[in-house]
Design a protein around this motif. Structure first.
Motif, PDB file in Angstrom:
ATOM      1  N   LYS A 268       0.860  -1.183   0.000  1.00 32.46           N
ATOM      2  CA  LYS A 268       0.000   0.000   0.000  1.00 32.46           C
ATOM      3  C   LYS A 268       0.894   1.230   0.000  1.00 32.46           C
ATOM      4  O   LYS A 268       1.720   1.412   0.899  1.00 32.46           O
ATOM      5  N   ASP A 273      -2.625  10.145   3.713  1.00 34.68           N
ATOM      6  CA  ASP A 273      -4.028   9.759   3.885  1.00 34.68           C
ATOM      7  C   ASP A 273      -4.738  10.789   4.750  1.00 34.68           C
ATOM      8  O   ASP A 273      -4.719  10.732   5.969  1.00 34.68           O
ATOM      9  N   LYS A 280     -10.261  12.794   8.098  1.00 35.54           N
ATOM     10  CA  LYS A 280      -9.826  12.361   9.425  1.00 35.54           C
ATOM     11  C   LYS A 280      -9.802  13.558  10.383  1.00 35.54           C
ATOM     12  O   LYS A 280      -9.647  14.697   9.944  1.00 35.54           O
ATOM     13  N   MET A 288       0.020  10.231   8.973  1.00 37.55           N
ATOM     14  CA  MET A 288      -0.475   9.561   7.754  1.00 37.55           C
ATOM     15  C   MET A 288       0.466   9.741   6.557  1.00 37.55           C
ATOM     16  O   MET A 288       0.214   9.239   5.477  1.00 37.55           O
ATOM     17  N   ASP A 291       1.614   6.330   5.529  1.00 33.26           N
ATOM     18  CA  ASP A 291       0.632   5.377   5.016  1.00 33.26           C
ATOM     19  C   ASP A 291       1.132   4.661   3.757  1.00 33.26           C
ATOM     20  O   ASP A 291       0.388   3.886   3.147  1.00 33.26           O
ATOM     21  N   ASN A 348     -17.124   5.123   2.578  1.00 34.84           N
ATOM     22  CA  ASN A 348     -16.203   5.920   3.396  1.00 34.84           C
ATOM     23  C   ASN A 348     -14.904   6.078   2.605  1.00 34.84           C
ATOM     24  O   ASN A 348     -14.233   5.093   2.317  1.00 34.84           O
ATOM     25  N   ASP A 350     -12.236   7.134   3.523  1.00 33.32           N
ATOM     26  CA  ASP A 350     -11.034   6.871   4.334  1.00 33.32           C
ATOM     27  C   ASP A 350     -10.638   5.391   4.303  1.00 33.32           C
ATOM     28  O   ASP A 350      -9.585   5.013   4.778  1.00 33.32           O
ATOM     29  N   GLU A 352      -9.448   3.705   1.931  1.00 40.38           N
ATOM     30  CA  GLU A 352      -8.869   3.791   0.588  1.00 40.38           C
ATOM     31  C   GLU A 352      -7.803   2.742   0.320  1.00 40.38           C
ATOM     32  O   GLU A 352      -7.556   2.388  -0.830  1.00 40.38           O
ATOM     33  N   THR A 378      -0.585  -0.560   5.832  1.00 41.52           N
ATOM     34  CA  THR A 378      -1.063   0.130   7.042  1.00 41.52           C
ATOM     35  C   THR A 378      -2.564   0.294   6.863  1.00 41.52           C
ATOM     36  O   THR A 378      -3.041   1.366   6.522  1.00 41.52           O
ATOM     37  N   LEU A 379      -3.302  -0.804   7.088  1.00 40.64           N
ATOM     38  CA  LEU A 379      -4.672  -0.844   6.567  1.00 40.64           C
ATOM     39  C   LEU A 379      -5.747  -0.362   7.533  1.00 40.64           C
ATOM     40  O   LEU A 379      -6.662   0.329   7.124  1.00 40.64           O
ATOM     41  N   THR A 380      -5.663  -0.759   8.818  1.00 41.72           N
ATOM     42  CA  THR A 380      -6.782  -0.419   9.709  1.00 41.72           C
ATOM     43  C   THR A 380      -6.350   0.013  11.113  1.00 41.72           C
ATOM     44  O   THR A 380      -5.453  -0.577  11.723  1.00 41.72           O
ATOM     45  N   GLY A 381      -7.055   1.006  11.618  1.00 42.53           N
ATOM     46  CA  GLY A 381      -6.902   1.384  13.023  1.00 42.53           C
ATOM     47  C   GLY A 381      -7.328   0.235  13.930  1.00 42.53           C
ATOM     48  O   GLY A 381      -6.816   0.075  15.032  1.00 42.53           O
ATOM     49  N   VAL A 439     -16.649  -0.401   3.065  1.00 41.77           N
ATOM     50  CA  VAL A 439     -16.644  -0.584   4.526  1.00 41.77           C
ATOM     51  C   VAL A 439     -17.853  -1.443   4.905  1.00 41.77           C
ATOM     52  O   VAL A 439     -18.858  -1.478   4.189  1.00 41.77           O
ATOM     53  N   ALA A 469      -0.472  -1.512  10.311  1.00 43.51           N
ATOM     54  CA  ALA A 469      -0.867  -0.169  10.781  1.00 43.51           C
ATOM     55  C   ALA A 469      -0.234   0.158  12.137  1.00 43.51           C
ATOM     56  O   ALA A 469       0.150   1.300  12.388  1.00 43.51           O
ATOM     57  N   TYR A 473       5.330   2.456  12.234  1.00 48.64           N
ATOM     58  CA  TYR A 473       6.046   3.602  12.778  1.00 48.64           C
ATOM     59  C   TYR A 473       5.764   3.670  14.274  1.00 48.64           C
ATOM     60  O   TYR A 473       4.800   3.076  14.756  1.00 48.64           O
TER      61      TYR A 473
HETATM   62  N1  BES Z   1      -4.362   4.389   6.883  1.00 49.25           N
HETATM   63  C1  BES Z   1      -5.527   4.132   7.647  1.00 49.25           C
HETATM   64  C2  BES Z   1      -5.299   3.081   8.739  1.00 49.25           C
HETATM   65  C3  BES Z   1      -4.364   3.465   9.856  1.00 49.25           C
HETATM   66  C4  BES Z   1      -4.877   3.916  11.048  1.00 49.25           C
HETATM   67  C5  BES Z   1      -3.010   3.290   9.739  1.00 49.25           C
HETATM   68  C6  BES Z   1      -4.013   4.226  12.090  1.00 49.25           C
HETATM   69  C7  BES Z   1      -2.158   3.602  10.777  1.00 49.25           C
HETATM   70  C8  BES Z   1      -2.681   4.063  11.956  1.00 49.25           C
HETATM   71  C9  BES Z   1      -6.639   3.599   6.740  1.00 49.25           C
HETATM   72  O1  BES Z   1      -6.640   4.089   5.457  1.00 49.25           O
HETATM   73  C10 BES Z   1      -7.936   4.004   7.364  1.00 49.25           C
HETATM   74  O2  BES Z   1      -8.190   5.169   7.425  1.00 49.25           O
HETATM   75  N2  BES Z   1      -8.708   3.028   7.809  1.00 49.25           N
HETATM   76  C11 BES Z   1      -9.965   3.289   8.420  1.00 49.25           C
HETATM   77  C12 BES Z   1     -10.963   2.307   7.870  1.00 49.25           C
HETATM   78  C13 BES Z   1     -12.389   2.628   8.272  1.00 49.25           C
HETATM   79  C14 BES Z   1     -12.864   3.859   7.566  1.00 49.25           C
HETATM   80  C15 BES Z   1     -13.248   1.435   7.936  1.00 49.25           C
HETATM   81  C16 BES Z   1      -9.820   3.107   9.927  1.00 49.25           C
HETATM   82  O3  BES Z   1      -9.098   2.180  10.338  1.00 49.25           O
HETATM   83  O4  BES Z   1     -10.362   3.907  10.656  1.00 49.25           O
END
Ligand code: BES
Ligand code: MN
Ligand code: ZN
Length: 505
Positions: A268, A273, A280, A288, A291, A348, A350, A352, A378-381, A439, A469, A473
């Protein structure tokens, strides 16, 4: 920084600082022969601080001693319980020796091998070289006043105990240094601010690294992405003035070793982001810029594949875009048509990462028909909540592949742990409007539903997904880890590729 392996007596090593590791010991303990030799050379100071209890060899403990002649500076470093010694503790040891040298502004450091039966000489050498190389990386590319920074360490001498081990230790140290340098390449890219590293620049950096080590590299610009119908990647990138790119880096093994097994490693590469229209919150948004850490890892992994001449066809694919809320940005409610033909309702903007990855995955699968796909993102919080900064989330559709990754996590110290991904998660991603939605509509099992979205694009190709994620870092600094990017995934996936089973998965 040059790392060499010698077998000479530590008391004779001509470095400006000599690091001597000692495991936990009681005040009556007898010093190992080689430590005793150093002790004699500096007038019995080691025996004295041990006897007095001033130095107990506890993990993290350190004490600087001075000799009149050589060695002049002896840095005792506590290793803790010898029974618990592992490669990570040895990496940390090397990191502390390098930091100790930097703090005293010396240009060379010698590190005595710890006396232990837990690890072989080659394992010690590799971990010491990795630790020293990782510790030598400083995220100071944008500091204008470098004068306060200690001088770069020129030389690290690793002092192996037995002459008979020198050869194996040299080879292992070289391997460790090479892999750690590749990890530092990934760190450097991930740490770059988003204004300096938009998609085109990330692609150019990937090409520069590829050229340096003799890898093939292709970069697809927007017209090419359109021709290839990568509607999901294009959709994410359209809100930014910095257009998206797809980068392909290819390692073709030498004909003699050509087993024609192909592994695609996908990263990715969201260079920033913002969340897009589903923007966000401001707090922490600056992070970000990281990302694109999956993409950075792919560059490091491919560099390692080339330098280590890994006997596999390894294809790196980077999906690079900037997720911004510009006037042309994709919106919630939009429907994107992915390269696979599957349509995706955006709920959503975000979410992406899964969108840029689904086109990269489909491209890799149809273009290369690989034996396996491994993606890093770095896909999901949600994954950060589940596993913190200690472990990457591991998902997939193939047990042997996931097992290999988990094992490599244990040996490299870049832990990855299996997480569930089931048909129920896959069903959550179906849309009322299009084939899929991006989502699930609830926060439950957010890391699993994200992985499940990707699974709709892998078909029956063996596939593993690493959610980094939480691990990409950090602000938890350590001897081998400064503030910022970790370069996670480089050691892990390189190990997976190196130990790829001869008969295939
Ligand atoms: N890049 C973020 C995920 C992320 C979060 C990475 C914290 C590093 C630290 C990803 O693109 C994102 O925003 N994911 C969302 C998905 C949600 C909208 C379903 C998230 O995790 O909140
Ligand atoms: Mn996002
Ligand atoms: Zn993202």
């Amino acid at each position: 920084m040059k790392i060499t392996v010698e077998s000479q007596d530590p008391s004779r090593a001509g470095a400006e600082l000599l690091a001597v590791p000692l495991a936990s010991l009681d005040t009556g303990a007898k010093l190992a022969t080689r430590v005793a030799a150093v002790d004699r050379a500096i007038g019995g100071q080691i025996a004295e601080v041990v006897r007095s209890g001033d130095f107990r060899g506890r993990k993290g403990e350190s004490l600087l001693l001075f000799g009149r002649g050589a060695p002049r500076r002896v840095l005792l470093l506590g290793l803790g319980d010898e029974a618990k010694l592992d490669a990570e503790a040895v990496r940390q040891l090397a990191g502390r020796a390098v930091a100790g040298a930097a703090a005293r502004r010396t240009r060379s450091v010698a590190i005595a091998f710890p006396a232990t039966r837990k690890l072989r000489a080659a394992e010690l050498a590799r971990a010491l070289a990795e630790g020293a190389t990782l510790a030598s990386y400083r995220p100071d590319a944008w500091k204008t006043k470098k004068n306060d920074a200690p001088p770069a360490l020129g030389r690290v001498v690793l002092l192996v105990e037995r002459e008979a081990d020198v050869r194996a230790a040299r080879e292992a140290a070289e391997l460790g240094a090479t892999i750690a340098e590749c990890q530092n390449v990934a760190r450097r890219l991930s740490n770059e601010p988003a204004n300096a590293l938009p998609p085109a620049q990330l692609a150019a950096e990937a090409r520069r690294v590829a050229n340096e080590v003799g890898l093939r590299c292709r970069i697809f610009d927007v017209p090419e992405l359109r021709r290839r119908k990568m509607g999901a990647l294009l959709g994410v990138g359209q809100g930014s003035t910095h257009p998206p790119r797809l980068v392909v880096i290819e390692h073709v093994p030498r004909p003699a070793t050509r087993a024609r097994r192909t592994v695609c490693v996908i990263g990715k590469g969201i260079t920033f982001d913002s969340g897009g229209i589903s923007i966000k919150p401001a707090g922490g948004m600056h992070d970000m810029k990281h990302d694109m850490s999956g993409a950075a890892a792919v560059v490091g992994i491919l560099r390692a594949a080339a330098l280590l001449e890994i006997p596999l066809h390894v294809v790196g694919v980077i999906a690079a875009a900037e997720n911004m809320p510009g006037g042309e940005a994709y919106r919630p409610g939009d429907v994107l048509t992915s390269m696979s033909g599957q349509t995706i309702e955006i709920q959503n903007t975000d979410a992406e990462g899964r969108l840029v990855l689904c086109d990269a995955i489909h491209f890799a699968r149809t273009q290369y028909e690989p034996d396996a796909i491994i993606d890093l993102a770095t896909l999901t919080g949600a994954c950060v909540v589940a596993l913190g900064s200690w472990t990457s989330g591991l998902f997939g559709n193939h047990e042997a592949l996931c097992d290999a990754i988990r094992r490599a996590g244990a040996t490299t110290g870049e832990r990855a742990w299996p997480m569930p991904m089931a048909d129920e998660h896959r069903d959550e991603m179906r849309s009322q409007v299009a084939d899929l939605k991006n989502v699930s509509g609830s926060r439950d099992a957010g890391a699993s539903t994200a992985a499940a979205f990707l699974s709709h694009f892998v078909g029956d190709t063996p596939w593993a997904h690493l959610d980094i994620a939480g691990t990409a870092y950090t602000s938890k600094t350590g001897a081998c880890q400064p503030y910022g990017a970790t370069g996670v995934g480089v050691r892990l996936v390189t190990e997976v590729l190196q130990s790829w089973p001869h008969g295939g998965l």
